[in-house]
Every structure is written in C-alpha cells, then in structure tokens.
Enzyme design. Structure first.
Site, PDB file in Angstrom:
ATOM      1  N   CYS A 289      14.377  25.047  59.347  1.00  0.00           N
ATOM      2  CA  CYS A 289      13.311  24.483  60.175  1.00  0.00           C
ATOM      3  C   CYS A 289      11.917  24.977  59.804  1.00  0.00           C
ATOM      4  O   CYS A 289      10.977  24.187  59.740  1.00  0.00           O
ATOM      5  CB  CYS A 289      13.599  24.727  61.650  1.00  0.00           C
ATOM      6  SG  CYS A 289      13.568  26.460  62.184  1.00  0.00           S
ATOM      7  N   HIS A 347      13.038  27.735  66.968  1.00  0.00           N
ATOM      8  CA  HIS A 347      12.920  26.493  66.203  1.00  0.00           C
ATOM      9  C   HIS A 347      11.441  26.283  65.912  1.00  0.00           C
ATOM     10  O   HIS A 347      10.585  26.556  66.758  1.00  0.00           O
ATOM     11  CB  HIS A 347      13.495  25.313  66.966  1.00  0.00           C
ATOM     12  CG  HIS A 347      13.394  24.013  66.225  1.00  0.00           C
ATOM     13  ND1 HIS A 347      13.890  23.853  64.948  1.00  0.00           N
ATOM     14  CD2 HIS A 347      12.834  22.824  66.558  1.00  0.00           C
ATOM     15  CE1 HIS A 347      13.650  22.616  64.534  1.00  0.00           C
ATOM     16  NE2 HIS A 347      13.003  21.975  65.492  1.00  0.00           N
ATOM     17  N   ASP A 370       8.133  16.852  64.165  1.00  0.00           N
ATOM     18  CA  ASP A 370       9.218  17.760  63.762  1.00  0.00           C
ATOM     19  C   ASP A 370      10.020  17.141  62.615  1.00  0.00           C
ATOM     20  O   ASP A 370      10.783  16.201  62.818  1.00  0.00           O
ATOM     21  CB  ASP A 370      10.130  18.025  64.956  1.00  0.00           C
ATOM     22  CG  ASP A 370      11.194  19.085  64.666  1.00  0.00           C
ATOM     23  OD1 ASP A 370      11.279  19.543  63.502  1.00  0.00           O
ATOM     24  OD2 ASP A 370      11.934  19.451  65.592  1.00  0.00           O
ATOM     25  N   ASP A 412      17.931  22.641  81.200  1.00  0.00           N
ATOM     26  CA  ASP A 412      18.735  23.671  81.872  1.00  0.00           C
ATOM     27  C   ASP A 412      19.907  24.060  80.973  1.00  0.00           C
ATOM     28  O   ASP A 412      20.462  23.213  80.265  1.00  0.00           O
ATOM     29  CB  ASP A 412      19.296  23.145  83.190  1.00  0.00           C
ATOM     30  CG  ASP A 412      18.223  22.986  84.256  1.00  0.00           C
ATOM     31  OD1 ASP A 412      17.146  23.607  84.108  1.00  0.00           O
ATOM     32  OD2 ASP A 412      18.464  22.230  85.220  1.00  0.00           O
TER      33      ASP A 412
END
Length: 685
Positions: A289, A347, A370, A412
């Site tokens: 990444c 990330h 991204d 979550d």
C-alpha cells in the site's frame, strides 16, 4: 536537441524571397521560473496552464514585416488543433481559448517575442506548436517545437488552486515525504523520495497517461477529458496498479518476493517509474500500500495536482459493504482466519486537492485517491476521488467510493469467540477503526493528525459487558526488539457474587494487512475474584520467545479471553502492536546535506543488543541516486554487545532529496532484524 533553442523546420512554402523562421528560443530559464517548473525536465519546456509564457522567433532571409505578413500559431494535441492568430496588444482577451500577443515595440530587425496563454482548463499533455507566416498570396508553415502543460495550483481559476505558498511548497514542489507505519501504539516513520526532479520521471508520468486504456481506446476523448483533475486522478489511480492495464506496480503481500524487490526495500518513486518505462510497461514487482500510494503521489505532484500521503491506523477492509469488520477468536484467545473482512494495522492512501464541480461546494478540497487494488470501482481497480468532507458528513452516496472509504475509517469491529464452530461470545468495538489518521506536517517531520477531518466523535464504546464481567488488556510502554514484552490485564467483576475464572492469553506474529500466523506464546491459569472486585494481572513474554519469528518492525497480536467456569460466560480483549527494531546508525561526513557531484563518506554501524551471538551477520547499504547497487559487509559471528561497522562512499548527480537505506540480517533467522532509512539533501555546488 536542447530545448532552450530549436531550429525551425519549414513544412510548407519555400519561396526564398520571403521571411523564413530560422530559430526558436523557448526562453526556458525565464519560463521555468515564472511557471514554477524548474528541474522537472531537461528535454521539454514545462509550463502551467492559464499562465502566459514567451518564446522568441528569429528569422532569416529578411526581417518579418508585420504590415504585410500575419503570424498564426497552431497548437496540436494528438489530432486536435487550434489556430491562434498573433495580435499586437498589451492586454489579454477574456477568453477560454488560446491567445497570443506581441507587445508593441518588441519587434526587432531579425526577431520577435510572442507571449502565449493557454486556457485555464487546458488538458495536461505534451503539445506540438506550428507557426504559419501568412500573406494574401502565400502561407509558409514551420514546426516550432513542443511543450508540456501541467495543472496550475498557483492560479485561482484552476480547479486545483491552493491558496497558501507553504502548502504549495509541501504538496507540489517538495520531492521528499514521510510514510507513517507500524501501529497507533508505536508509530514509526520512513522517508520517501518522490523524485519528481529525477531524469525521466516527468516523461514517465506523461507516458502513463498515453498508455492508459482510456487513451488507447479513444485518444481524442481522453485528450479532451485530461483537463479535469477528477478524471486525471481516476486514470492515474488505476494505472499505478497493473490489475486492469499496463500499470506500474504488481502487488504482493505474502510468500517470497523472488523475481522482484521486497516492497519494504523501496525508498523512492523514480527507480520504480524508470524500471516500468525501460521494461516496455511490464509491471514492477512488487508493491504494497505505501509503495502504491507514494508512486501515485509522485505522479500527481508532477501533473500539478497537490497531493500528500496519508496513513490510516487500524484501517478496515470491508468486503461486503456492511460497514462492519468481523473478527474471530478461539476460546483460548487465538485469532482465527475465518473472515473475508480484515483490519489492517495501517493502510496508506493519497489525498489530492481539487474542486469538485460535479458535487456541491462543500465537497471541494482534499479527496481520497487509493491505488492499492482492493475492490473494483466502476469495474476497475481504483478508488476515489472521494471527498474527505463526504466521509465526515456520512454522505455515503457521493462519488467516488465514499461508502468503502467510510468503512476504512469508521466501521464497527465485531469480535466473535468461537468454540467447536459455535459462537460463545460477542463484543463490539466502535472506536478501534481509524483510530489515528495522519500525514507529514508542512515543513516538519512530525505527524499532523487528520482524524477529525474524517470522523465525528462517537458516543462510546465497547459492548463487552453481558452479566457484569469486564476485561481490558494494556501493553507496557513501546516494546523494542531484544526486550521482554510486559502487559497488564484488568479483570472487573461487577456482579454481587465471587467467581472462579480461567484466563487464557495468546500471542501471535502477524503481517500488517492480514490475519496472524501461529501462536508463539500461550498461557492459562485459574483466577478467583470477589464480588465487585477489580484484579490486575501481570504477564511478561521474554525476548527469547519472539526473536526467531519476528521480522524488523514486526507486529504482534495478543488476546486475552476470560471465562467464568460456572456460567461459561466469556469476554475478550486484544491488542496489536509493533516491536521497534534495533537501531542502525548512519553518519554522513559533514552532515546530511551534500554537494552535487562530490564524493562523501558514510559510516554505517549496528550494535548487537540481542540476548545471543548472531552468526552470519550481514550489514547492507543501498540508495537510489547515491550508490550503484548494494554494498555489503559480513561478519561470521557478532557477539552480544559487539558493534559491526562499514564505510561507503556516496555521490549524487542530480539535486533534490535522496534516501539511504541500511539493513541488518543474520543467518540464525530468516528475518531482517533491522532496517533504517536516512534522508540526504542534495545541494548545488
């Protein structure tokens, strides 16, 4: 041919009695300063759209007669062209078209200086320029040369306009950045050389646009749409990975890296871009990444779009658009690889600055782009541009990919305890994902906290109390390689009865983006707790338990499961953290700023602070633009407390910022024990 001056070639009309163009002076030095493009290319005149530039025409045969001979420039982009009549004027027409003017009084016997201005919404590309000298009877045409147009963040009408000079210096002109990695409990940083001033980098970025699927399928349509930074960012994002096209980088996250470079060894973008071009667009192996993001940042800065590399700690990868991340643990605390979702310790993506005319005004500014190939967007592996403001405001339908980005920073986490295939416990953590989001601060090597820009504060917290049993796990300090890992586990009994509990603690090594490997340390014991009592349990993992399984900056997952023997109730807490590597020392003779084309000596050393003698010790030094290849020093045995040293000579042939990398490994373990990156500033003599 030197782009400072080019001989003009006659392509139509050969009447020797007329004025002919002999030479074109692109006034490169003055134009580069005016357009903030110094150092981007030695092959091309590089300009920013919407801002006038000048060139000087020199004639032969006889001087140009402005009363009987008109000058018309013609600018070509692929097969698209526009004629630009040259006018005598001191003012620029208010137009969205190309214009060219001559200041009255700037015509000399053998030369004339022309000022040319492109529209602010010009496409980013390499253009060709012709000159026509026209009379009532004849047209004589000459090739003038070529130039590159980039976005112009200095110009208020450009959609990438950025108002503050300090921002422009950091997010456009700086060729140096930092990537933050590790975990939010122990953030580490590594320098990255974006390398936009390295030879061939600008040309590689233009080539990337020309070999994109959009350009290859419809050249004219692509050339026209390149005026839009939203369009450009999607094209470039998809081209940084090779999943759908002739893209730059091949991603790999596990196994060996034979046939390529381990992603942890890259320290700059220039080497990657040049390898891609020289291999005729074969993907460079390998990226992860931060490599994808850093290369994207380079390309966007070169194209004139302000960009920065951003790290999200505890980033969610939500595969099913549920905006929840599911994790599974055994009843003894071992994390299980049962979920398609994943939680990355960190990330890295890019934020690009632009207006969003396709959306409401509140979504202008920083946009997430991204390039790491995770999920498809409109059928291809790219992500964004997604307005950061849309993530914070939960406008999840805003293009592009806002729902996916939202889950990356605000999902979550649901943790399940599983025994014999049956769920025996369930906890919800609403605070873990996107716990810290940061980038390099302007003019500083410290992190800037971007978390509030992405996330509104949540009302709490851990849903892990069922009938009054609670557990929390804390790691002591910031563990370093060679030191023991200390932890404290607090168990609280909120009920009115005493309890007999069983405590299970499990430690596993893991990669930053995937589930842990097998456990390297376990313990369990019985614990007695009184009604309404809180106990703190202390544990220590000796360094000898992990030294042979952890790589440099390795990450550990520790989980605790507390079970009530009578009720079978179970509660869980876990913590993931990185262990700091032993330090390698790099000292450059005379300091970290070195003169161009001058040799400098570097002293590199490593001291064995581990608990044992290391056999087959190897100290390796490398640095793109500073050293040719790798230089290694070897030692058969490195005793505890003993220092290993090597001296290398470095020299840089181009200005900017470079990065030296040193690694230490040994044959007692397959892992690199330590790695360091060191920033080197190159200054003109």
């Amino acid at each position: 041919m030197d782009c400072m001056q080019q001989t003009a070639h006659n392509i139509a009309g050969t009447d020797s009695g007329h004025c002919h163009l002999r030479l074109v002076d692109f006034e490169v030095h003055e134009n580069n300063i005016s357009h903030e493009t110094q150092g981007l290319s030695k092959k091309h005149l590089v300009l920013r759209r919407g801002k006038p530039f000048k060139l000087t025409l020199r004639f032969r045969g006889r001087s140009w007669n402005p009363h009987s001979e008109g000058l018309v420039l013609e600018v070509w982009l692929g097969s698209l062209s526009e004629r630009i009549p040259v006018q005598f004027s001191d003012t620029w027409p208010n137009t969205q078209h190309w214009s060219a003017r001559i200041h009255p009084g700037s015509v000399h016997s053998e030369s004339v200086t022309i000022h040319i201005c492109s529209p602010v919404q010009s496409s980013v590309a390499l253009y060709n320029l012709l000159l026509h000298i026209e009379t009532r009877q004849t047209i004589r045409s000459f090739t003038v040369g070529s130039f590159v147009l980039l976005c112009n963040p200095w110009l208020q009408d450009d959609p990438v306009y950025m108002p503050h000079e300090a921002q422009l210096q950091e997010y456009i002109k700086s060729d140096y950045g930092l990537v933050f990695m590790g975990t939010n409990l122990n953030v580490c940083q590594r320098p990255w050389s974006f390398g936009q001033y390295e030879p061939g980098v600008l040309e590689a970025c233009l080539t990337l646009l020309d070999v994109s699927p959009q350009h290859l399928s419809d050249e004219n349509k692509d050339n026209t749409q390149r005026a839009d930074p939203v369009y450009l960012s999607r094209v470039v994002c998809a081209m940084v990975n090779c999943n759908d096209d002739l893209g730059i980088l091949h991603g790999k996250w596990q196994g060996d890296y034979e046939g390529g470079v381990n992603p942890t060894e890259w320290s700059g973008s220039a080497d990657i871009l040049r390898r891609w071009v020289s291999s005729n667009f074969s993907p460079v192996r390998y990226g992860q990444c931060w490599v994808f993001a850093s290369v994207l940042c380079t390309v966007m800065r070169v194209l004139g779009i302000p960009s920065r590399v951003v790290t999200v700690f505890n980033a969610g990868h939500d595969t099913n658009a549920s905006r929840t991340i599911e994790e599974f643990y055994s009843s003894t605390g071992e994390k299980l690889n049962l979920s398609k979702d994943s939680l990355w310790n960190f990330h890295v993506w890019v934020e690009c600055w632009m207006r969003r005319p396709d959306l409401s005004a509140g979504f202008d500014g920083w946009q997430v782009v991204d390039p790491t190939p995770q999920e498809k967007s409109a059928g291809i592996f790219c992500c964004g541009p997604c307005p950061v403001a849309a993530v914070q405001q939960r406008c999840l339908s805003a293009p592009y990919d806002t729902s996916f980005i939202f889950a990356s920073v605000d999902a979550d986490v649901i943790r399940f305890i599983v025994r014999n295939g049956v769920v025996v416990g369930r906890m919800v953590d609403s605070e873990l994902v996107g716990q810290v989001i940061c980038t390099k601060r302007i003019g500083s090597d410290t992190p800037e906290n971007l978390t509030p820009a992405y996330k509104r504060k949540k009302s709490s917290s851990l849903g892990q109390t069922s009938s009054g049993l609670e557990v929390s796990l804390n790691i002591k300090g910031k563990p370093s390689f060679g030191e023991s890992i200390g932890m404290s586990i607090k168990v609280t009994n909120n009920s009115s009865e005493s309890r007999v509990l069983v405590e299970h603690v499990d430690a596993q090594v893991k990669e930053y983006n995937s589930s842990p490997q097998g456990s390297f340390w376990k313990m369990h014991k019985e614990v007695h707790i009184l009604a309404h009592e809180a106990l703190t349990l202390q544990h220590t993992i000796p360094a000898s338990e992990y030294e042979s399984v952890l790589a440099a900056d390795g990450i550990v997952n520790i989980a605790v499961v507390i079970k009530d023997v009578r009720t079978k109730e179970r509660v869980l807490d876990s913590q993931e953290f990185n262990i700091s590597s032993p330090q390698i020392s790099i000292e450059i003779e005379g300091g970290d700023s070195i003169q161009i084309n001058k040799e400098h000596t570097v002293q590199v050393s490593f001291t064995n602070e581990l608990t044992k003698t290391l056999t087959g010790a190897v100290l390796t030094v490398e640095g793109s633009g500073l050293l040719k290849g790798k230089q290694e020093a070897r030692l058969a045995h490195l005793k505890q407390g003993e220092k290993m040293e090597t001296t290398v000579s470095i020299m840089a042939s181009s200005p900017g910022t470079k990065v030296l990398m040193a690694t230490f490994s040994h044959s007692s373990s397959p892992c690199v024990v330590s790695r360091i990156f060191h920033k080197v500033s190159i200054i003109e003599a």
